[in-house]
Scaffold this motif. Structure first.
Motif, PDB file in Angstrom:
ATOM      1  N   ASP A  14      -2.978 -12.281  27.439  1.00 38.84           N
ATOM      2  CA  ASP A  14      -3.965 -11.859  26.440  1.00 38.84           C
ATOM      3  C   ASP A  14      -4.707 -10.583  26.864  1.00 38.84           C
ATOM      4  O   ASP A  14      -4.423  -9.990  27.900  1.00 38.84           O
ATOM      5  CB  ASP A  14      -4.959 -13.001  26.157  1.00 38.84           C
ATOM      6  N   LYS A  15      -5.638 -10.198  26.024  1.00 37.83           N
ATOM      7  CA  LYS A  15      -6.411  -8.958  26.212  1.00 37.83           C
ATOM      8  C   LYS A  15      -7.080  -8.902  27.594  1.00 37.83           C
ATOM      9  O   LYS A  15      -7.099  -7.858  28.240  1.00 37.83           O
ATOM     10  CB  LYS A  15      -7.476  -8.912  25.097  1.00 37.83           C
ATOM     11  N   SER A  16      -7.631 -10.036  28.025  1.00 37.13           N
ATOM     12  CA  SER A  16      -8.351 -10.008  29.312  1.00 37.13           C
ATOM     13  C   SER A  16      -7.367  -9.843  30.476  1.00 37.13           C
ATOM     14  O   SER A  16      -7.698  -9.218  31.488  1.00 37.13           O
ATOM     15  CB  SER A  16      -9.239 -11.246  29.482  1.00 37.13           C
ATOM     16  N   THR A  17      -6.165 -10.384  30.325  1.00 42.96           N
ATOM     17  CA  THR A  17      -5.109 -10.136  31.327  1.00 42.96           C
ATOM     18  C   THR A  17      -4.854  -8.641  31.435  1.00 42.96           C
ATOM     19  O   THR A  17      -4.754  -8.079  32.524  1.00 42.96           O
ATOM     20  CB  THR A  17      -3.787 -10.827  30.908  1.00 42.96           C
ATOM     21  N   ALA A  18      -4.763  -7.993  30.256  1.00 40.38           N
ATOM     22  CA  ALA A  18      -4.476  -6.559  30.226  1.00 40.38           C
ATOM     23  C   ALA A  18      -5.634  -5.774  30.853  1.00 40.38           C
ATOM     24  O   ALA A  18      -5.407  -4.875  31.670  1.00 40.38           O
ATOM     25  CB  ALA A  18      -4.222  -6.105  28.795  1.00 40.38           C
ATOM     26  N   GLU A  19      -6.839  -6.094  30.487  1.00 39.18           N
ATOM     27  CA  GLU A  19      -8.006  -5.360  31.015  1.00 39.18           C
ATOM     28  C   GLU A  19      -8.069  -5.468  32.539  1.00 39.18           C
ATOM     29  O   GLU A  19      -8.350  -4.499  33.243  1.00 39.18           O
ATOM     30  CB  GLU A  19      -9.318  -5.890  30.394  1.00 39.18           C
ATOM     31  N   ASP A  20      -7.804  -6.668  33.020  1.00 42.62           N
ATOM     32  CA  ASP A  20      -7.814  -6.901  34.467  1.00 42.62           C
ATOM     33  C   ASP A  20      -6.705  -6.101  35.160  1.00 42.62           C
ATOM     34  O   ASP A  20      -6.911  -5.493  36.219  1.00 42.62           O
ATOM     35  CB  ASP A  20      -7.648  -8.413  34.706  1.00 42.62           C
ATOM     36  N   LEU A  21      -5.536  -6.082  34.514  1.00 39.53           N
ATOM     37  CA  LEU A  21      -4.406  -5.318  35.038  1.00 39.53           C
ATOM     38  C   LEU A  21      -4.744  -3.825  35.098  1.00 39.53           C
ATOM     39  O   LEU A  21      -4.488  -3.154  36.113  1.00 39.53           O
ATOM     40  CB  LEU A  21      -3.188  -5.562  34.131  1.00 39.53           C
ATOM     41  N   PHE A  22      -5.329  -3.289  34.026  1.00 38.93           N
ATOM     42  CA  PHE A  22      -5.672  -1.856  33.990  1.00 38.93           C
ATOM     43  C   PHE A  22      -6.681  -1.526  35.092  1.00 38.93           C
ATOM     44  O   PHE A  22      -6.580  -0.502  35.767  1.00 38.93           O
ATOM     45  CB  PHE A  22      -6.258  -1.450  32.624  1.00 38.93           C
ATOM     46  N   ARG A  23      -7.645  -2.400  35.277  1.00 37.72           N
ATOM     47  CA  ARG A  23      -8.667  -2.156  36.304  1.00 37.72           C
ATOM     48  C   ARG A  23      -8.044  -2.136  37.702  1.00 37.72           C
ATOM     49  O   ARG A  23      -8.300  -1.237  38.503  1.00 37.72           O
ATOM     50  CB  ARG A  23      -9.771  -3.221  36.212  1.00 37.72           C
ATOM     51  N   ARG A  24      -7.176  -3.117  37.961  1.00 36.45           N
ATOM     52  CA  ARG A  24      -6.507  -3.141  39.276  1.00 36.45           C
ATOM     53  C   ARG A  24      -5.678  -1.883  39.490  1.00 36.45           C
ATOM     54  O   ARG A  24      -5.667  -1.296  40.575  1.00 36.45           O
ATOM     55  CB  ARG A  24      -5.588  -4.364  39.382  1.00 36.45           C
ATOM     56  N   ALA A  25      -4.991  -1.462  38.440  1.00 37.49           N
ATOM     57  CA  ALA A  25      -4.115  -0.284  38.562  1.00 37.49           C
ATOM     58  C   ALA A  25      -4.934   0.977  38.794  1.00 37.49           C
ATOM     59  O   ALA A  25      -4.559   1.823  39.612  1.00 37.49           O
ATOM     60  CB  ALA A  25      -3.254  -0.139  37.309  1.00 37.49           C
ATOM     61  N   ARG A  26      -6.061   1.124  38.096  1.00 38.16           N
ATOM     62  CA  ARG A  26      -6.809   2.376  38.305  1.00 38.16           C
ATOM     63  C   ARG A  26      -7.501   2.373  39.657  1.00 38.16           C
ATOM     64  O   ARG A  26      -7.639   3.421  40.280  1.00 38.16           O
ATOM     65  CB  ARG A  26      -7.708   2.727  37.134  1.00 38.16           C
ATOM     66  N   GLU A  27      -7.875   1.205  40.151  1.00 38.12           N
ATOM     67  CA  GLU A  27      -8.433   1.145  41.510  1.00 38.12           C
ATOM     68  C   GLU A  27      -7.371   1.515  42.544  1.00 38.12           C
ATOM     69  O   GLU A  27      -7.626   2.268  43.478  1.00 38.12           O
ATOM     70  CB  GLU A  27      -8.998  -0.255  41.795  1.00 38.12           C
ATOM     71  N   LYS A  28      -6.168   1.011  42.340  1.00 37.46           N
ATOM     72  CA  LYS A  28      -5.056   1.335  43.252  1.00 37.46           C
ATOM     73  C   LYS A  28      -4.755   2.829  43.209  1.00 37.46           C
ATOM     74  O   LYS A  28      -4.565   3.485  44.223  1.00 37.46           O
ATOM     75  CB  LYS A  28      -3.817   0.521  42.854  1.00 37.46           C
ATOM     76  N   CYS A  29      -4.766   3.381  42.008  1.00 38.48           N
ATOM     77  CA  CYS A  29      -4.477   4.806  41.833  1.00 38.48           C
ATOM     78  C   CYS A  29      -5.524   5.651  42.559  1.00 38.48           C
ATOM     79  O   CYS A  29      -5.186   6.596  43.290  1.00 38.48           O
ATOM     80  CB  CYS A  29      -4.438   5.147  40.350  1.00 38.48           C
ATOM     81  N   LEU A  30      -6.762   5.298  42.387  1.00 36.40           N
ATOM     82  CA  LEU A  30      -7.858   6.029  43.045  1.00 36.40           C
ATOM     83  C   LEU A  30      -7.717   5.943  44.570  1.00 36.40           C
ATOM     84  O   LEU A  30      -7.871   6.935  45.283  1.00 36.40           O
ATOM     85  CB  LEU A  30      -9.197   5.441  42.587  1.00 36.40           C
ATOM     86  N   ALA A  31      -7.395   4.754  45.068  1.00 38.52           N
ATOM     87  CA  ALA A  31      -7.292   4.552  46.520  1.00 38.52           C
ATOM     88  C   ALA A  31      -6.096   5.307  47.107  1.00 38.52           C
ATOM     89  O   ALA A  31      -6.188   5.875  48.195  1.00 38.52           O
ATOM     90  CB  ALA A  31      -7.175   3.054  46.826  1.00 38.52           C
ATOM     91  N   VAL A  32      -4.981   5.328  46.401  1.00 42.45           N
ATOM     92  CA  VAL A  32      -3.747   5.880  46.968  1.00 42.45           C
ATOM     93  C   VAL A  32      -3.561   7.354  46.610  1.00 42.45           C
ATOM     94  O   VAL A  32      -3.171   8.160  47.445  1.00 42.45           O
ATOM     95  CB  VAL A  32      -2.511   5.066  46.497  1.00 42.45           C
ATOM     96  N   LYS A  33      -3.833   7.715  45.369  1.00 47.59           N
ATOM     97  CA  LYS A  33      -3.573   9.084  44.902  1.00 47.59           C
ATOM     98  C   LYS A  33      -4.841   9.943  44.869  1.00 47.59           C
ATOM     99  O   LYS A  33      -4.745  11.156  44.687  1.00 47.59           O
ATOM    100  CB  LYS A  33      -2.947   9.077  43.497  1.00 47.59           C
ATOM    101  N   GLY A  34      -5.991   9.317  44.994  1.00 43.47           N
ATOM    102  CA  GLY A  34      -7.233  10.076  44.923  1.00 43.47           C
ATOM    103  C   GLY A  34      -7.680  10.301  43.491  1.00 43.47           C
ATOM    104  O   GLY A  34      -7.015   9.866  42.551  1.00 43.47           O
TER     105      GLY A  34
END
Ligand code: 5AD
Length: 299
Positions: A14-34
């Protein structure tokens, strides 16, 4: 990290699964790619294509005015991009082996003029000797979407004679030649189900591409898939996010197709883990002819 068993739930939850996924991905992106978003200059070099892919607006049998940029025009586009501060040029075009070979001296000039630039090519399946010559001339990245990891589904999107196996052999060879290599697929292409997307994810996990291009399928008039529904922007965002978690170092653009389907699509892509945007530097007078799909935007 992302677990194989979780993939389907991430795609269909559902929507909250997606929101959680997007948040994890952007945190990972920030940590790894800056924090930077990388800008590429997209130069749509030619819409002449020998292929007749069922989804594509520049397929051979579709009636569109054709063009191929000359060397001076290409160098002018790169100069404009360089002066804007862009340090990666992407030369993209239809599959046209004879003309691609004629790009060798142009790529050489680009390399001499801008030694520090990245030169990315996206010219389809070419003879391995041509890939090698372009690499020697100074190209260092190559984008070749695999389009579908399932051989039968791949075949259903392409005319007889085009095979997934050939595409994958090209990708292997490009990597062997020392290109940074990109792959990817359309989301929601006709006949694609969640099972196919899982196969795409597994294929990319195994191949470990340096770059990943994914965007929604968008129907184009005058193609066999003109009346098929467009893919989902939301599903595209979920896939971007999953791929960021699966391949944290990859360069992943928020694609033009996503921006065509979804207002502020590039921003949404970045917030789901993408770290690249591709700005169009094709000369204004030719842009409309590179009409891969309906309503293609130039943002
Ligand atoms: N919708 C979305 N993307 C498309 N492409 C081609 N046609 C379409 C379409 N109708 C993408 C394909 C191809 C690249 C040239 O553009 O994935 O690899």
């Amino acid at each position: 990290m992302i677990r194989e068993n979780d993939l389907e739930a991430l795609l269909t939850g559902d929507k909250s699964t997606a929101e959680d996924l997007f948040r994890r991905a952007r945190e990972k992106c920030l940590a790894v790619k800056g924090p930077e978003v990388l800008v590429r200059a997209l130069v749509e070099w030619s819409n002449v294509c020998r292929n007749d892919c069922l989804y594509c607006g520049i397929r051979r049998s579709r009636n569109v005015p054709r063009y191929t940029l000359g060397e001076e025009e290409i160098l002018d586009c790169c100069t404009r991009a360089w002066n804007d501060g862009v340090r990666t040029f992407v030369l993209q075009g239809g599959e046209n082996p004879a003309a691609a070979l004629r790009l060798v001296p142009t790529v050489k000039k680009m390399r001499e003029r801008w030694p520090g630039a990245a030169i990315t090519l996206s010219l389809g399946e070419l003879p391995f000797t041509t890939y090698a010559l372009l690499r020697e001339a100074g190209a260092n990245r190559y984008l070749l979407r695999h389009e579908s990891a399932n051989p039968a589904h791949y075949a259903s999107l392409h005319p007889a004679g085009m095979r997934l196996e050939t595409r994958l052999a090209c990708l292997q060879e490009l990597r062997r030649l020392g290109y940074e290599t990109g792959m990817g697929m359309m989301v929601g292409s006709p006949g694609q189900g969640v099972g196919h997307l899982l196969e795409d994810l597994r294929l990319m996990q195994a191949f470990q591409p340096d770059m990943i291009g994914i965007g929604p399928f968008i129907p184009q008039e005058g193609t066999p898939f003109a009346d098929r529904p467009a893919g989902s922007a939301e599903m595209t965002l979920r896939l971007i996010a999953i791929l960021r978690l699966m391949l944290p170092e990859a360069n992943i653009p928020a694609t033009t197709a996503l921006a065509t389907l979804l207002p502020e699509g590039k921003k949404a892509g970045i917030l789901a883990g993408a770290n690249v945007v591709m700005n169009v530097y094709t000369p204004e007078n030719e842009r409309a002819k590179y009409d891969l799909y309906k309503g293609k935007v130039n943002v």
